[in-house]
Design an enzyme around this catalytic site. Structure first.
Site, PDB file in Angstrom:
ATOM      1  N   ALA A 152       0.822  -1.212   0.000  1.00 17.25           N
ATOM      2  CA  ALA A 152       0.000   0.000   0.000  1.00 17.25           C
ATOM      3  C   ALA A 152       0.855   1.261   0.000  1.00 17.25           C
ATOM      4  CB  ALA A 152      -0.925   0.008   1.218  1.00 17.25           C
ATOM      5  N   LYS A 153       0.261   2.332  -0.531  1.00 20.24           N
ATOM      6  CA  LYS A 153       0.815   3.679  -0.420  1.00 20.24           C
ATOM      7  C   LYS A 153      -0.215   4.521   0.340  1.00 20.24           C
ATOM      8  CE  LYS A 153       1.808   4.577  -4.883  1.00 20.24           C
ATOM      9  NZ  LYS A 153       2.468   5.238  -6.020  1.00 20.24           N
ATOM     10  N   GLY A 154      -0.044   5.820   0.351  1.00 19.53           N
ATOM     11  CA  GLY A 154      -0.971   6.693   1.064  1.00 19.53           C
ATOM     12  C   GLY A 154      -2.300   6.833   0.342  1.00 19.53           C
ATOM     13  N   GLY A 156      -4.883   9.108   1.993  1.00 19.20           N
ATOM     14  CA  GLY A 156      -5.608  10.051   2.840  1.00 19.20           C
ATOM     15  C   GLY A 156      -6.099  11.272   2.096  1.00 19.20           C
ATOM     16  N   GLU A 157      -5.295  12.322   2.117  1.00 15.34           N
ATOM     17  CA  GLU A 157      -5.712  13.611   1.584  1.00 15.34           C
ATOM     18  C   GLU A 157      -5.781  13.642   0.056  1.00 15.34           C
ATOM     19  OE1 GLU A 157      -3.258  13.150   3.745  1.00 15.34           O
ATOM     20  OE2 GLU A 157      -4.028  14.055   5.586  1.00 15.34           O
TER      21      GLU A 157
END
Length: 195
Positions: A152-154, A156-157
């Protein structure tokens, strides 16, 4: 991405060293991957992050030139989050952030007077509902990132970044004008048509 991978590695260590009935402390410290150029915070050179998440968004709008009302016909987003650990949660995150960003682009206006926010309730601070944004397609571009937890990577925003620029671009194309403000409201549409 970084903390998730540290937790995954710490959990692997704990499984290897597990002793029933004993309290155990596992320490896992972050180290830049070998492929990174060390980051120099004084001169802002090098690799600050080992990788980035990416996204592309597009929005189709219809504009009522009599009232200035903007209707989102369709909205599409494709998000590179590495390998999603829970695809349903990630899609929900992408849809939610995308819709929030669309609202920021064409309806969420903060009114302030003498340093005080005037529209402090949802009755006078308008946010998008299901009736305002009926069609949102969020897709994932899945490419495993080997340094992230289970690939996985980020996530969120990132989903909030592209919606507002995409709707502004769609409005610019529809009205053949240049826009340099957020949000762009119906009264702004009417002003643009008059000028």
């Amino acid at each position: 991405m970084v903390v998730g991978e540290l937790i995954r590695r710490a959990a692997e260590k704990l499984k290897e060293e597990w002793i029933d009935g004993e309290e155990q402390i596992i320490v896992q410290c972050y180290e830049h991957p070998d492929f990174m150029i060390p980051f120099d915070a004084v001169n802002y050179k090098g690799d600050a992050y080992p990788t980035y998440s990416w996204a592309v968004t597009a929005v189709e709008v219809e504009i009522d030139t009599l009232t200035g009302y903007i209707t989102i016909v369709d909205a599409w987003g494709c998000f590179d989050v590495g390998t999603p650990i829970d695809e349903n949660i990630v899609i929900g995150q992408m849809e939610g952030g995308f819709v929030q960003s669309l609202g920021w682009g064409y309806m969420e206006k903060i009114e302030a007077q003498n340093g005080w926010i005037r529209n402090k309730q949802l009755s006078d601070y308008i946010i998008p509902t299901a009736l305002d944004i009926p069609n949102v397609t969020a897709m994932l571009h899945v490419v495993e990132y080997p340094e992230g937890p289970f690939g996985a990577k980020g996530a969120g925003e990132m989903s909030h970044v592209g919606g507002a620029p995409a709707i502004i671009d769609a409005i610019q194309n529809a009205l053949e004008i240049k826009i340099n403000k957020l949000p762009f409201l119906p009264e702004d549409v009417l002003d643009a048509i008059r000028n």
